[in-house]
Scaffold this active site. Structure first.
Site, short mmCIF file in Angstrom:
data_model
loop_
_atom_site.label_atom_id
_atom_site.label_comp_id
_atom_site.label_asym_id
_atom_site.label_seq_id
_atom_site.Cartn_x
_atom_site.Cartn_y
_atom_site.Cartn_z
N LEU A 153 0.88 -1.17 0.00
CA LEU A 153 0.00 0.00 0.00
C LEU A 153 0.92 1.22 0.00
O LEU A 153 1.89 1.25 0.75
CB LEU A 153 -0.86 0.04 1.27
CG LEU A 153 -2.27 -0.48 1.23
CD1 LEU A 153 -2.93 -0.32 2.59
CD2 LEU A 153 -3.10 0.15 0.16
N ASP A 154 0.61 2.19 -0.81
CA ASP A 154 1.43 3.40 -0.84
C ASP A 154 1.44 4.07 0.52
O ASP A 154 0.51 3.91 1.32
CB ASP A 154 0.88 4.39 -1.87
CG ASP A 154 0.95 3.84 -3.28
OD1 ASP A 154 1.95 3.18 -3.60
OD2 ASP A 154 0.01 4.09 -4.05
#
Length: 182
Positions: A44-45
């Site tokens: 996930l960024d």
């Protein structure tokens, strides 16, 4: 027996256990999870929040993260503006990004999901409305949901991954984790 951990990754946390690139340390998974031998099944960024799965089983990790298995990932996206049916239909059919056409997604407008407050808060502008959409994709390109919503004219302001395959974030506050049967 394989271990599987569900983790609610907070905003501004890297989805890895170490941060070798930054001269000043940034928050990582090791600030929240002290379980040896588990690794993220997907990423996930840093500016995205929500469900991450971690496991010690390489086959399970591959089944979750490898695009060829088409594991469904559901996101709640707060977007700028109010997407009309044409914008949602474009997301449902797939949109052209700089790395090619996306697979069809499930997309619908939803009411404010009543999530936890984000720190820092999402910027608020009186002159530009926003709304929430639920988007389910079956691939996982870099920043894909953000690029898809931007492609239909509604940039993402806040992004929370709510579900991956059969596992959901339900009941986990930001920074919390729990182990579940794999």
């Amino acid at each position: 027996m394989a271990r599987l951990i569900l983790f609610n990754k907070p905003f501004d946390v890297l989805s890895q256990f170490t941060d070798a690139k930054s001269p000043s340390p940034r928050a990582t998974l090791s600030d929240f999870i002290a379980v040896p031998g588990v690794y993220p099944a997907g990423r996930l960024d840093r500016d995205s929040e929500g469900l991450m799965l971690l496991t010690d089983d390489g086959r399970l990790q591959s089944r979750i993260a490898d695009p060829r298995f088409k594991t469904a990932k559901t996101y709640l996206a707060q977007v700028e503006g109010e997407p009309d049916e044409a914008a949602l239909e474009a997301l449902r059919h797939g949109v052209v990004l700089n790395d090619g056409m996306t697979r069809p997604a499930t997309a619908r407008r939803i009411e404010d999901p009543g999530l936890w407050p984000r720190t820092p808060p999402v910027r608020f502008r009186k002159s530009v409305p926003d709304c929430w959409i639920e988007l389910t994709i079956h691939e996982g390109r870099n920043r894909q949901v953000r690029r898809m919503t931007a492609a239909v004219g509604h940039p993402t302001l806040r992004l929370v991954r709510w579900r991956v395959g059969e596992w959901s974030l339900g009941g986990l506050a930001p920074g919390e984790w729990r182990e579940v049967p794999a």
